[in-house]
Scaffold this motif. Structure first.
Motif, PDB file in Angstrom:
ATOM      1  N   GLY A  19      62.056  38.444  24.095  1.00  0.00           N
ATOM      2  CA  GLY A  19      61.588  37.089  24.335  1.00  0.00           C
ATOM      3  C   GLY A  19      61.365  36.299  23.062  1.00  0.00           C
ATOM      4  N   PRO A  20      60.623  35.199  23.159  1.00  0.00           N
ATOM      5  CA  PRO A  20      60.451  34.297  22.014  1.00  0.00           C
ATOM      6  C   PRO A  20      59.527  34.818  20.927  1.00  0.00           C
ATOM      7  CG  PRO A  20      59.164  33.536  23.879  1.00  0.00           C
ATOM      8  CD  PRO A  20      59.994  34.673  24.385  1.00  0.00           C
ATOM      9  N   GLY A  21      58.662  35.798  21.252  1.00  0.00           N
ATOM     10  CA  GLY A  21      57.769  36.265  20.198  1.00  0.00           C
ATOM     11  C   GLY A  21      56.804  37.327  20.673  1.00  0.00           C
ATOM     12  N   ILE A  22      56.382  38.177  19.737  1.00  0.00           N
ATOM     13  CA  ILE A  22      55.334  39.162  19.975  1.00  0.00           C
ATOM     14  C   ILE A  22      54.462  39.227  18.728  1.00  0.00           C
ATOM     15  CG2 ILE A  22      56.739  40.571  21.544  1.00  0.00           C
ATOM     16  CD1 ILE A  22      57.064  42.579  19.225  1.00  0.00           C
ATOM     17  N   ASN A  23      53.295  39.850  18.879  1.00  0.00           N
ATOM     18  CA  ASN A  23      52.442  40.182  17.742  1.00  0.00           C
ATOM     19  C   ASN A  23      52.459  41.687  17.541  1.00  0.00           C
ATOM     20  OD1 ASN A  23      51.419  37.438  17.515  1.00  0.00           O
ATOM     21  ND2 ASN A  23      50.139  37.893  19.300  1.00  0.00           N
ATOM     22  N   LEU A  24      52.236  42.113  16.298  1.00  0.00           N
ATOM     23  CA  LEU A  24      52.084  43.538  15.990  1.00  0.00           C
ATOM     24  C   LEU A  24      50.728  43.728  15.326  1.00  0.00           C
ATOM     25  CD1 LEU A  24      53.193  46.414  15.786  1.00  0.00           C
ATOM     26  CD2 LEU A  24      54.300  45.763  13.642  1.00  0.00           C
ATOM     27  N   PHE A  25      49.931  44.654  15.864  1.00  0.00           N
ATOM     28  CA  PHE A  25      48.600  44.925  15.328  1.00  0.00           C
ATOM     29  C   PHE A  25      48.599  46.374  14.851  1.00  0.00           C
ATOM     30  CE2 PHE A  25      44.370  42.725  15.909  1.00  0.00           C
ATOM     31  CZ  PHE A  25      43.689  43.521  14.998  1.00  0.00           C
ATOM     32  N   ALA A  26      48.607  46.571  13.530  1.00  0.00           N
ATOM     33  CA  ALA A  26      48.830  47.902  12.965  1.00  0.00           C
ATOM     34  C   ALA A  26      47.551  48.512  12.417  1.00  0.00           C
ATOM     35  CB  ALA A  26      49.875  47.827  11.849  1.00  0.00           C
ATOM     36  N   GLY A  27      47.331  49.778  12.766  1.00  0.00           N
ATOM     37  CA  GLY A  27      46.241  50.562  12.210  1.00  0.00           C
ATOM     38  C   GLY A  27      46.776  51.653  11.301  1.00  0.00           C
ATOM     39  N   ALA A  28      45.908  52.548  10.887  1.00  0.00           N
ATOM     40  CA  ALA A  28      46.267  53.558   9.887  1.00  0.00           C
ATOM     41  C   ALA A  28      47.436  54.420  10.329  1.00  0.00           C
ATOM     42  CB  ALA A  28      45.050  54.433   9.581  1.00  0.00           C
ATOM     43  N   GLY A  29      47.518  54.721  11.633  1.00  0.00           N
ATOM     44  CA  GLY A  29      48.590  55.581  12.110  1.00  0.00           C
ATOM     45  C   GLY A  29      49.970  54.972  11.993  1.00  0.00           C
ATOM     46  N   PHE A  30      50.043  53.661  11.809  1.00  0.00           N
ATOM     47  CA  PHE A  30      51.355  53.013  11.651  1.00  0.00           C
ATOM     48  C   PHE A  30      52.049  53.464  10.372  1.00  0.00           C
ATOM     49  CE2 PHE A  30      53.899  49.627   9.742  1.00  0.00           C
ATOM     50  CZ  PHE A  30      54.808  49.373  10.756  1.00  0.00           C
ATOM     51  N   SER A  31      51.282  53.704   9.299  1.00  0.00           N
ATOM     52  CA  SER A  31      51.853  53.923   7.972  1.00  0.00           C
ATOM     53  C   SER A  31      52.079  55.385   7.620  1.00  0.00           C
ATOM     54  CB  SER A  31      50.940  53.283   6.909  1.00  0.00           C
ATOM     55  OG  SER A  31      50.769  51.910   7.141  1.00  0.00           O
ATOM     56  N   VAL A  32      52.035  56.283   8.610  1.00  0.00           N
ATOM     57  CA  VAL A  32      52.067  57.713   8.291  1.00  0.00           C
ATOM     58  C   VAL A  32      53.410  58.168   7.718  1.00  0.00           C
ATOM     59  CG1 VAL A  32      50.286  58.326   9.950  1.00  0.00           C
ATOM     60  CG2 VAL A  32      52.687  58.260  10.687  1.00  0.00           C
ATOM     61  N   LEU A  33      54.470  57.374   7.874  1.00  0.00           N
ATOM     62  CA  LEU A  33      55.786  57.769   7.374  1.00  0.00           C
ATOM     63  C   LEU A  33      56.137  57.038   6.085  1.00  0.00           C
ATOM     64  CD1 LEU A  33      57.695  57.890  10.779  1.00  0.00           C
ATOM     65  CD2 LEU A  33      56.611  59.769   9.531  1.00  0.00           C
ATOM     66  N   ALA A  34      55.105  56.586   5.365  1.00  0.00           N
ATOM     67  CA  ALA A  34      55.285  55.937   4.061  1.00  0.00           C
ATOM     68  C   ALA A  34      54.630  56.794   2.984  1.00  0.00           C
ATOM     69  CB  ALA A  34      54.675  54.535   4.070  1.00  0.00           C
ATOM     70  N   ASN A  35      55.147  56.698   1.738  1.00  0.00           N
ATOM     71  CA  ASN A  35      54.678  57.557   0.654  1.00  0.00           C
ATOM     72  C   ASN A  35      54.352  56.744  -0.592  1.00  0.00           C
ATOM     73  OD1 ASN A  35      55.407  60.007   2.187  1.00  0.00           O
ATOM     74  ND2 ASN A  35      57.506  59.334   1.782  1.00  0.00           N
ATOM     75  N   ASP A  36      53.426  57.282  -1.403  1.00  0.00           N
ATOM     76  CA  ASP A  36      53.097  56.637  -2.676  1.00  0.00           C
ATOM     77  C   ASP A  36      54.074  57.096  -3.755  1.00  0.00           C
ATOM     78  OD1 ASP A  36      52.340  59.180  -3.455  1.00  0.00           O
ATOM     79  OD2 ASP A  36      50.208  58.728  -3.644  1.00  0.00           O
ATOM     80  N   LYS A  37      53.808  56.747  -5.018  1.00  0.00           N
ATOM     81  CA  LYS A  37      54.741  57.045  -6.103  1.00  0.00           C
ATOM     82  C   LYS A  37      54.903  58.534  -6.365  1.00  0.00           C
ATOM     83  CE  LYS A  37      51.240  56.396  -9.738  1.00  0.00           C
ATOM     84  NZ  LYS A  37      50.875  55.600 -10.942  1.00  0.00           N
ATOM     85  N   HIS A  38      53.968  59.333  -5.895  1.00  0.00           N
ATOM     86  CA  HIS A  38      54.055  60.779  -6.061  1.00  0.00           C
ATOM     87  C   HIS A  38      54.667  61.462  -4.846  1.00  0.00           C
ATOM     88  CE1 HIS A  38      51.761  60.478  -9.734  1.00  0.00           C
ATOM     89  NE2 HIS A  38      50.752  59.896  -9.100  1.00  0.00           N
ATOM     90  N   GLY A  39      55.145  60.658  -3.906  1.00  0.00           N
ATOM     91  CA  GLY A  39      55.769  61.225  -2.718  1.00  0.00           C
ATOM     92  C   GLY A  39      54.790  61.691  -1.667  1.00  0.00           C
ATOM     93  N   ARG A  40      53.517  61.369  -1.814  1.00  0.00           N
ATOM     94  CA  ARG A  40      52.501  61.785  -0.844  1.00  0.00           C
ATOM     95  C   ARG A  40      52.400  60.750   0.268  1.00  0.00           C
ATOM     96  NH1 ARG A  40      47.406  62.188  -4.690  1.00  0.00           N
ATOM     97  NH2 ARG A  40      48.312  60.156  -5.257  1.00  0.00           N
ATOM     98  N   SER A  41      52.216  61.213   1.504  1.00  0.00           N
ATOM     99  CA  SER A  41      51.989  60.283   2.597  1.00  0.00           C
ATOM    100  C   SER A  41      50.638  59.593   2.400  1.00  0.00           C
ATOM    101  CB  SER A  41      52.031  61.011   3.935  1.00  0.00           C
ATOM    102  OG  SER A  41      51.041  62.025   3.976  1.00  0.00           O
ATOM    103  N   LEU A  42      50.507  58.414   2.972  1.00  0.00           N
ATOM    104  CA  LEU A  42      49.269  57.652   2.790  1.00  0.00           C
ATOM    105  C   LEU A  42      48.132  58.325   3.547  1.00  0.00           C
ATOM    106  CD1 LEU A  42      50.516  53.957   3.068  1.00  0.00           C
ATOM    107  CD2 LEU A  42      50.508  55.495   1.100  1.00  0.00           C
ATOM    108  N   PRO A  43      46.962  58.418   2.934  1.00  0.00           N
ATOM    109  CA  PRO A  43      45.846  59.132   3.568  1.00  0.00           C
ATOM    110  C   PRO A  43      45.169  58.292   4.634  1.00  0.00           C
ATOM    111  CG  PRO A  43      45.144  58.247   1.473  1.00  0.00           C
ATOM    112  CD  PRO A  43      46.606  57.923   1.595  1.00  0.00           C
ATOM    113  N   VAL A  44      44.639  58.954   5.639  1.00  0.00           N
ATOM    114  CA  VAL A  44      43.879  58.266   6.679  1.00  0.00           C
ATOM    115  C   VAL A  44      42.587  59.033   6.921  1.00  0.00           C
ATOM    116  CG1 VAL A  44      45.911  57.320   7.823  1.00  0.00           C
ATOM    117  CG2 VAL A  44      45.041  59.546   8.530  1.00  0.00           C
ATOM    118  N   GLY A  45      41.545  58.316   7.362  1.00  0.00           N
ATOM    119  CA  GLY A  45      40.308  58.930   7.801  1.00  0.00           C
ATOM    120  C   GLY A  45      39.724  59.954   6.849  1.00  0.00           C
ATOM    121  N   ASN A  46      39.504  61.145   7.346  1.00  0.00           N
ATOM    122  CA  ASN A  46      38.867  62.199   6.554  1.00  0.00           C
ATOM    123  C   ASN A  46      39.727  62.651   5.381  1.00  0.00           C
ATOM    124  OD1 ASN A  46      36.471  62.314   8.011  1.00  0.00           O
ATOM    125  ND2 ASN A  46      37.301  63.757   9.520  1.00  0.00           N
TER     126      ASN A  46
END
Length: 778
Positions: A19-46
């Protein structure tokens, strides 16, 4: 968990995505497949809490939760804590399946994450760019923009408070109610996918639930939940969500499998109209017509005015064409209302060019980068109005080998950013002054019923040639524009205060170089009207003073309103009664969140200016309270600088010093313009104070001059500091007249001569140089 997502009401979700449009509301679990410069996944919670405890050796804090650990570090090791977070949440690599996000018709991305994953995703897109609403405000009628709202701060922000307590959103209603109205209104306009949230984040979702906003219904909502149990499903269903049982990897694969086309503009060798519909020059047969008298009565130029050839070309037209034909990029400068925008349109319509010709205004650097990608190596001549608000975008395009850019702006706005544009890289054309031939040609073109029968040459300071504005104002039969609006405003305020205040608000916002969106208008009027339709009635009642903007030809989900011209806006703001202006400014900044203000980055540089506040707040205590209110939303050093300038203008230097000292502290003493303001206030506070032989005052004045000299030495904006130094040198000489004073004048003369060579377009340099030479007797 099944190998495929299990989606409640999947066909409805597919229809929303198509359709014409949607919104995306992202929390910590959205970014679990991304990594920092050391190749580590982004940390969440504990995981993040454990990393912080280990890195900062907080052996006694193991029983604290993440929010408590962060609060301790913010209080005890703020700089090191921020550095850790910026490094840890800066994304370097990510799963390529995230690029499916490009193909979704996303209107707004909300996120409680502080990482920059979305920026990394969209920097590769050829069809869309990310518009950070905290920096620039909402995008104005631009279908290639995706508004981005970082609710808990972002590592991309130079100064941002990171929040790790989900319940913070629930309490944010009281601190800025309109910001949360903006968020919930966007959930009411389009379906929303929530991705990366769990029960631990319930505070975020409850804060935005219809129950929190007086029961106004949202569009359909889906939430991606990893391995939800029946209780979790029941809880989120009770909050109005459709459930997507899936992890992030599975949902990304599902999105990549959808057969929908990529939304947005295709890249390739297409006509300018197809590739850049919002920036192309229209076909002469397609533009609406209007009487030419509207133009001479102060309305902004339209393409019909240009194509009709009833607006004469001045001698500057040939100079700009010649500069373009040199092959270099061009900067066109002039005083307010000297015909810059008209000249831009005339040149753009007529100059021959083998490639795309685009006309833009106030681009963000992200939009400029998208234009570069959409060009795909094709040649383009780009005209950028108000380019000082977009100097980074100007430089982004100028650096592209296949792009030639023409930037147009007021000379004093360019002065502030001239150090960012190398003189060797552009040709500067100053277009304020008219030749004798220009004067006669323009006078003859004014409709006879609007002008005197004989030419009246405007009286100008020191005999400099007149500008178009001075010429037209001197020769129109009707009273001068400013005189006309004194009576108009007084009468309107008596008859209809709502109408009066709405007009003042529109003109104030227009002076700050941004349009008034319907959202802004409704927020400003919400306490005086009952139904949103009444906004259109108010605009209609203002007749030709405010009208619906036609500046964009692309689809947008709301209307925009603008006064008839910048000239009219400034005339109205300059002639409104102080009490009325104070009433309007106070209501505007109380009721309208920055989240509603398009190009907020440009607005904030002008909207908080001490000149507006000086006009509105005659009592300095009221003015200081106003700035204190603004600081709650925008505690930036620049806002504190404006407060200091306001108080100094009111000659309350003790209070001004407090604000400028806070500005210097907040900026780390690294911003030369703030140090410059500090020096100016020091000087103004003491130049008229008797010394009585103690040399205390003279020592303070010398300190001010030394600060300016240091700014001139180390800051690239040498013209800005040279002018201030010269102005103070003249005042110092007139009070003391000693050898030190003479040395200041000689230094000022040297710097001004250097600046006159660097910036021959700058009339202020020439004026001050004459004053300095007069005092020196040279």
């Amino acid at each position: 968990m099944p190998s495929q997502p299990v989606i409640q009401n999947e066909l409805t979700l597919r229809a929303a995505i198509a359709g014409p449009g949607i919104n995306l509301f992202a929390g910590a679990g959205f970014s679990v497949l991304a990594n920092d410069k050391h190749g580590r996944s982004l940390p969440v919670g504990n995981t993040l809490k454990d990393e912080l405890l280990a890195f900062f050796r907080m052996v006694d804090a193991k029983r604290l939760d993440l929010a408590q650990v962060c609060a301790m570090l913010e209080a005890t090791q703020a700089d090191a804590f921020r550095s850790f977070l910026k490094a840890r949440f800066s994304v370097v690599t990510f799963d390529s399946r995230y690029e499916a996000i490009w193909s979704l018709p996303i209107k707004t991305i909300f996120t409680t994450n502080i990482d920059d994953l979305f920026f990394r995703i969209y920097e590769k897109s050829d069809t869309h760019y990310l518009n950070d609403i905290d920096i620039t405000g909402p995008a104005f009628g631009d279908r290639s923009a995706v508004d981005y709202i970082a609710l808990h701060g972002s590592v991309t922000h130079s100064s941002s408070n990171f929040v790790f307590n989900p319940m913070e959103l629930a309490t944010a209603f009281s601190s800025d109610p309109d910001k949360w109205r903006v968020l919930t209104q966007r959930l009411q306009r389009f379906p929303t996918v929530f991705w990366g949230y769990g029960l631990a984040d319930a505070g975020v979702l409850q804060a935005l639930s219809p129950a929190s906003v007086k029961g106004r219904l949202h569009q359909d909502k889906w939430i991606v939940l990893r391995e939800p149990d029946e209780g979790t499903k029941a809880y989120f269903s009770a909050l109005g969500f459709n459930i997507i049982a899936s992890d992030s990897s599975q949902f990304l694969s599902w999105l990549n499998s959808l057969p929908h086309p990529v939304a947005g503009t295709e890249v390739g060798t297409f006509s300018t109209q197809k590739l850049f519909p919002e920036h192309s020059i229209p076909n002469p047969s397609s533009v609406p017509v209007r009487p030419i008298r509207d133009f001479y009565c102060g309305a902004p130029p339209t393409w019909h005015d240009i194509f009709s050839n009833r607006v004469p070309r001045t001698s500057h037209y040939a100079h700009v064409i010649e500069a373009i034909n040199s092959g270099r990029s061009v900067v066109v400068l002039g005083m307010p209302t000297c015909g810059k925008s008209t000249l831009l349109m005339q040149v753009a319509a007529a100059v021959p060019f083998d490639g795309h010709k685009l006309v833009c205004a106030s681009l963000t650097v992200e939009k400029a980068a998208l234009i570069r990608k959409q060009l795909g190596g094709q040649r383009a001549l780009i005209f950028l109005d108000d380019f000082a608000d977009s100097v980074q975008a100007f430089e982004c395009l100028r650096a592209c080998a296949n792009v030639q850019i023409v930037g147009i702006d007021r000379d004093y706005y360019f002065e502030r950013i001239s150090h960012l544009v190398p003189n060797s890289a552009v040709r500067i054309v100053e277009v304020t002054n008219l030749t004798d031939i220009d004067v006669q040609t323009i006078f003859s073109a004014i409709p006879q019923e609007l002008r005197y029968s004989r030419l009246i040459r405007p009286v100008t300071e020191e005999g400099v040639p007149p500008s178009i504005y001075e010429l037209v104002e001197s020769n129109m039969i009707a009273p001068a524009l400013s005189e006309r609006f004194v009576a108009v405003l007084a009468d309107l305020d008596k008859r209809n205060r709502v109408l009066h205040d709405f007009l003042i608000m529109c003109c104030y916002v227009h002076c700050c170089r941004t349009p008034v969106s319907f959202d802004m208008a409704f927020a400003f009027l919400r306490d005086t009207i009952d139904r949103f339709e009444e906004v259109y009635g108010i605009v209609s009642d203002l007749n030709s003073l405010v009208f619906e903007s036609s500046a964009t030809v692309v689809e947008t989900d709301q209307d925009y309103f603008v006064p008839r011209s910048v000239i009219v806006s400034e005339a109205i703001v300059n002639n409104v009664q102080p009490a009325a202006f104070r009433r309007v400014l106070t209501r505007f900044h109380n009721e309208v969140s920055p989240y509603r203000i398009a190009r907020f980055d440009a607005f904030r540089r002008k909207g908080y200016d001490e000149r507006f506040v000086t006009r509105a707040f005659t009592d300095w205590k009221d003015g200081e309270l106003f700035y204190e209110m603004l600081c709650v939303r925008d505690p930036s050093p620049y806002l504190r600088q404006q407060a200091a300038l306001y108080l100094a203008h009111k000659r309350h230097f003790k209070e001004a010093f407090k604000w400028i000292d806070e500005a210097i502290e907040a900026s780390g003493n690294r911003i030369p313009s703030i140090r410059n303001t500090h020096a100016i206030i020091l000087f103004k506070a003491n130049i008229s104070v008797p010394d009585f032989g103690s040399e205390l005052v003279a020592g303070t004045l010398k300190r001010s001059m030394d600060i300016l000299a240091e700014c001139y030495k180390y800051d690239k904006r040498k013209g800005y500091h040279a002018l201030t130094f010269a102005d103070q040198a003249v005042q110092y000489w007139q009070v003391y007249g000693d050898s030190l004073a003479k040395s200041y004048l000689e230094t000022a003369k040297k710097w001004l001569i250097e600046e006159s060579k660097r910036s021959p377009w700058h009339r202020g340099v020439k004026r001050l140089l004459r004053s300095v030479e007069k005092e020196l007797g040279t």
